[in-house]
Each structure stands twice: as C-alpha cells, then as structure tokens.
Design an enzyme around this catalytic site. Structure first.
Site, PDB file in Angstrom:
ATOM      1  N   ASP A  56      17.152   8.007  52.489  1.00 21.06           N
ATOM      2  CA  ASP A  56      18.589   8.075  52.785  1.00 21.06           C
ATOM      3  C   ASP A  56      19.237   6.751  52.416  1.00 21.06           C
ATOM      4  O   ASP A  56      18.612   5.698  52.466  1.00 21.06           O
ATOM      5  CB  ASP A  56      18.849   8.373  54.272  1.00 21.06           C
ATOM      6  CG  ASP A  56      20.210   9.034  54.491  1.00 21.06           C
ATOM      7  OD1 ASP A  56      20.238  10.264  54.721  1.00 21.06           O
ATOM      8  OD2 ASP A  56      21.243   8.336  54.397  1.00 21.06           O
ATOM      9  N   ASP A  82      19.756   4.709  47.311  1.00 18.27           N
ATOM     10  CA  ASP A  82      20.889   5.455  46.768  1.00 18.27           C
ATOM     11  C   ASP A  82      20.322   6.321  45.645  1.00 18.27           C
ATOM     12  O   ASP A  82      19.900   5.792  44.599  1.00 18.27           O
ATOM     13  CB  ASP A  82      21.947   4.478  46.235  1.00 18.27           C
ATOM     14  CG  ASP A  82      23.110   5.207  45.573  1.00 18.27           C
ATOM     15  OD1 ASP A  82      23.058   6.442  45.423  1.00 18.27           O
ATOM     16  OD2 ASP A  82      24.082   4.512  45.192  1.00 18.27           O
ATOM     17  N   VAL A  83      20.306   7.623  45.831  1.00 15.33           N
ATOM     18  CA  VAL A  83      19.660   8.496  44.844  1.00 15.33           C
ATOM     19  C   VAL A  83      20.392   8.543  43.503  1.00 15.33           C
ATOM     20  O   VAL A  83      19.878   9.103  42.537  1.00 15.33           O
ATOM     21  CB  VAL A  83      19.458   9.941  45.376  1.00 15.33           C
ATOM     22  CG1 VAL A  83      18.464   9.978  46.507  1.00 15.33           C
ATOM     23  CG2 VAL A  83      20.789  10.572  45.761  1.00 15.33           C
ATOM     24  N   ASN A 108      18.377  17.015  48.571  1.00 15.21           N
ATOM     25  CA  ASN A 108      19.409  17.418  49.529  1.00 15.21           C
ATOM     26  C   ASN A 108      20.610  16.482  49.520  1.00 15.21           C
ATOM     27  O   ASN A 108      21.738  16.905  49.762  1.00 15.21           O
ATOM     28  CB  ASN A 108      18.772  17.457  50.932  1.00 15.21           C
ATOM     29  CG  ASN A 108      19.801  17.534  52.034  1.00 15.21           C
ATOM     30  OD1 ASN A 108      20.385  18.569  52.297  1.00 15.21           O
ATOM     31  ND2 ASN A 108      20.048  16.391  52.692  1.00 15.21           N
ATOM     32  N   TYR A 169      32.872  19.206  42.932  1.00 14.13           N
ATOM     33  CA  TYR A 169      31.855  19.762  43.828  1.00 14.13           C
ATOM     34  C   TYR A 169      31.288  21.094  43.315  1.00 14.13           C
ATOM     35  O   TYR A 169      30.067  21.217  43.139  1.00 14.13           O
ATOM     36  CB  TYR A 169      32.421  19.876  45.247  1.00 14.13           C
ATOM     37  CG  TYR A 169      31.387  20.201  46.290  1.00 14.13           C
ATOM     38  CD1 TYR A 169      30.550  19.210  46.807  1.00 14.13           C
ATOM     39  CD2 TYR A 169      31.222  21.500  46.759  1.00 14.13           C
ATOM     40  CE1 TYR A 169      29.591  19.511  47.765  1.00 14.13           C
ATOM     41  CE2 TYR A 169      30.266  21.803  47.718  1.00 14.13           C
ATOM     42  CZ  TYR A 169      29.461  20.808  48.215  1.00 14.13           C
ATOM     43  OH  TYR A 169      28.495  21.104  49.171  1.00 14.13           O
ATOM     44  N   LYS A 173      27.500  21.774  41.865  1.00  9.54           N
ATOM     45  CA  LYS A 173      26.612  22.728  42.534  1.00  9.54           C
ATOM     46  C   LYS A 173      26.166  23.857  41.604  1.00  9.54           C
ATOM     47  O   LYS A 173      25.065  24.401  41.764  1.00  9.54           O
ATOM     48  CB  LYS A 173      27.292  23.282  43.789  1.00  9.54           C
ATOM     49  CG  LYS A 173      27.491  22.223  44.899  1.00  9.54           C
ATOM     50  CD  LYS A 173      26.206  21.495  45.263  1.00  9.54           C
ATOM     51  CE  LYS A 173      26.325  20.659  46.526  1.00  9.54           C
ATOM     52  NZ  LYS A 173      25.083  19.911  46.828  1.00  9.54           N
ATOM     53  N   THR A 203      27.014  20.363  60.503  1.00 10.72           N
ATOM     54  CA  THR A 203      26.300  19.091  60.379  1.00 10.72           C
ATOM     55  C   THR A 203      27.310  18.000  60.721  1.00 10.72           C
ATOM     56  O   THR A 203      28.516  18.280  60.865  1.00 10.72           O
ATOM     57  CB  THR A 203      25.784  18.873  58.938  1.00 10.72           C
ATOM     58  OG1 THR A 203      26.919  18.672  58.076  1.00 10.72           O
ATOM     59  CG2 THR A 203      24.969  20.047  58.423  1.00 10.72           C
TER      60      THR A 203
END
Ligand SMILES: NC(=O)c1ccc[n+]([C@@H]2O[C@H](COP(=O)([O-])OP(=O)(O)OC[C@H]3O[C@@H](n4cnc5c(N)ncnc54)[C@H](O)[C@@H]3O)[C@@H](O)[C@H]2O)c1
Length: 262
Positions: A56, A82-83, A108, A169, A173, A203
């Site tokens: 994370d 940081d992905v 995720n 977004y 996706k 969440t």
C-alpha cells in the site's frame, strides 16, 4: 440504508476458503491492501492459509493489515509502495521475496473514481500500474505464477457511470479487462488471469455516500437491495485466484448484487 437512525452494516461474513485448494505457506501479493476491498482480500487470504504481502502507498495502514493477517496465523509483510512508480514496484518485489515464491497476485490498488488531474496521468496510474506490477511479477516469478485477479468495475464494463465518475475511470477499468484477456491467452493459460467488477461497495472510499438520498436511489435499483461489502468481493477474488477455479481464465465476474442487469 433506509430508515433514519438505522445503523449501516459495514462488513459481511468472511470465510475460510482453504477448501478451494490453496496450500498453506504459498504467498499472495495484494496491492492497496491497507483499506477496503484489498484489506478484506488480504485477511480472507490469511484466513485461507496464504502468506500475505500487503502492498500500500500508506505505510501505516499496510502495517495494520499485516498485523491483523499475522494474528490469523500466517506470515505477513507490509510493503510501502506506489504501484504507479516502476522503481518503487521493483523495490517492492525485492522486499516481498522473503515471503517465498509469489504464486498469487491481486491488482486492487487504484485511484478514486473522482480523482482530479489529467486524463492521461490518471490512466497511467489506474491502468498502467496494473501492467507494471503484473509484468514485474511475471519477470520474477513466472515459473511459480499461478493466478492473478484484477479489480475492474461495473463502470465502463456494464454501465457508463455518467456524472458520478471522472472520464479516466471507466476507460481504465475497461482497459484492465482487455489486459486481463490478453494475459489469459498470452502465456498458455499460466498464470490464469481474471477480473472482478464490483458494484458500489462499502469501503472507506465510499462510506461518505452512506445515508445520502442519492445512495438510497442507487440501492433501490440493486436487485439484492443493498450495497456490497468488502467481504463479498474478497470471496469472489479468492475463488477466482484458487485452484478450484483452475479452468476459469479470462473472465470478468460482476459482484454487484445484480446491479449490472437492472
Ligand atoms: N468501493 C467501490 O464501490 C468500488 C467499485 C468498483 C471498483 N472498485 C475498485 O476496487 C479497488 C479498491 O477500492 P476500495 O473502495 O477498496 O478503495 P479504498 O480507498 O478503500 O482502498 C484503496 C487502497 O489502495 C491504496 N492505494 C491507492 N493508490 C495506490 C497506489 N498508487 N499504490 C499503492 N496503493 C495505493 C490506498 O492507500 C488504499 O489503502 C479499486 O481498484 C477500485 O477502483 C471499488
């Protein structure tokens, strides 16, 4: 969601999914596992006997998820990363090696659907990061890599999203689904690659929506009459990852209480 003063349930039941064929001591990397769906998935994996690398960008929350996973009796590692940063992802894979060969990956982490900033920048973060993490996984763990599940959304794939989301977004996706189908066929089916499409799921990211009249309207259109719990997603993700799903490759599974059909 309904009556004023009614306490909103934030979590659903969580299951031990060891019966799906996971071998205790195998490792899963879950990105964005400090919160929400990622955290529920990391804990479901731990409950199923998998060692968990909790990646994370927020170090403290990664540490907390790793602590909770260890309390479930497995090995766990918190990795601050940081992905979307290639060098940081390379370091994260190095840092994950002490947990052993990584058989499973859950992509995720991703920016909120209303993230500000330029379309191309957000696309690189939301979609580019999935390719970045996955390609480095394959380069390091290709022999052991068994299965990857990535988080798409009903947005873009089953509905447009309208004003409720930023344009990057749904583009990201649907891109994640395209990349998943590519992976599913590119390497002879190993690793298997699948995606899930959550409907609106409760969440920390979506919690501020609770109690809004607009949210009540969303719920009214969901055939099952409620929003998703992070644990609903975790169960689906763990199933698709698992050996029990060994002939499922390249699918997009909606986990939305039927919202995409309504
Ligand atoms: N919650 C929903 O309604 C919903 C619906 C559809 C899809 N999704 C998708 O599910 C995934 C998880 O969503 P959530 O609601 O659990 O979010 P969340 O905000 O609760 O958790 C996301 C986690 O990812 C981490 N993160 C964000 N950017 C990162 C980065 N660049 N590198 C590493 N970690 C990073 C955050 O720190 C956080 O811990 C996302 O990909 C999201 O697009 C969620």
């Amino acid at each position: 969601m309904g009556d004023a003063g009614e306490k909103q349930q934030l979590h659903g039941p969580s299951y031990d999914m060891r019966a799906l064929g996971f071998v205790s001591g195998e490792t899963v990397v879950v990105t964005g596992a400090g919160s929400g769906i990622g955290k529920a998935t990391a804990l479901a994996a731990a409950r199923s006997g998998l060692n968990v690398a909790v990646w994370d960008i927020v170090g403290d929350s990664a540490v907390e998820t790793a602590r909770e996973a260890k309390d479930l009796g497995v090995e766990a590692l918190a990795v601050t990363v940081d992905v979307a940063d290639a060098a940081a992802v390379a370091d994260a894979w190095e840092g994950t090696l002490p947990l052993g060969a990584c058989r499973y990956l859950v992509n995720n982490a991703g920016p909120p659907s209303l993230a500000e900033g330029a379309f191309a920048d957000n696309l690189a973060i939301a979609l580019g990061s999935v390719e970045l993490v996955t390609s480095q996984w394959l380069a390091r763990c290709g022999e052991e890599a068994a299965s990857v599940v990535s988080l798409a959304s009903i947005a873009g794939n089953f509905q447009g999203g309208g004003r409720a989301i930023a344009p990057f977004y749904p583009a990201a996706k649907t891109g994640i689904v395209g990349y998943t189908r590519y992976l599913a066929t590119r390497y002879g089916g190993r690793p298997r690659a699948n995606a899930v499409a959550p409907g609106v799921t409760i969440t920390p990211r979506t919690a501020p929506m609770l109690g809004n009249p607009a949210t009540a309207e969303v719920v009214a259109r969901i055939p099952q009459g409620r929003l998703g719990y992070p644990e609903d997603l975790a169960s689906a993700i763990l199933f698709l990852l698992s050996p029990a799903a060994s002939y499922i490759n390249g699918v997009l599974l909606p986990v939305d209480g039927g919202a995409s059909l309504a």
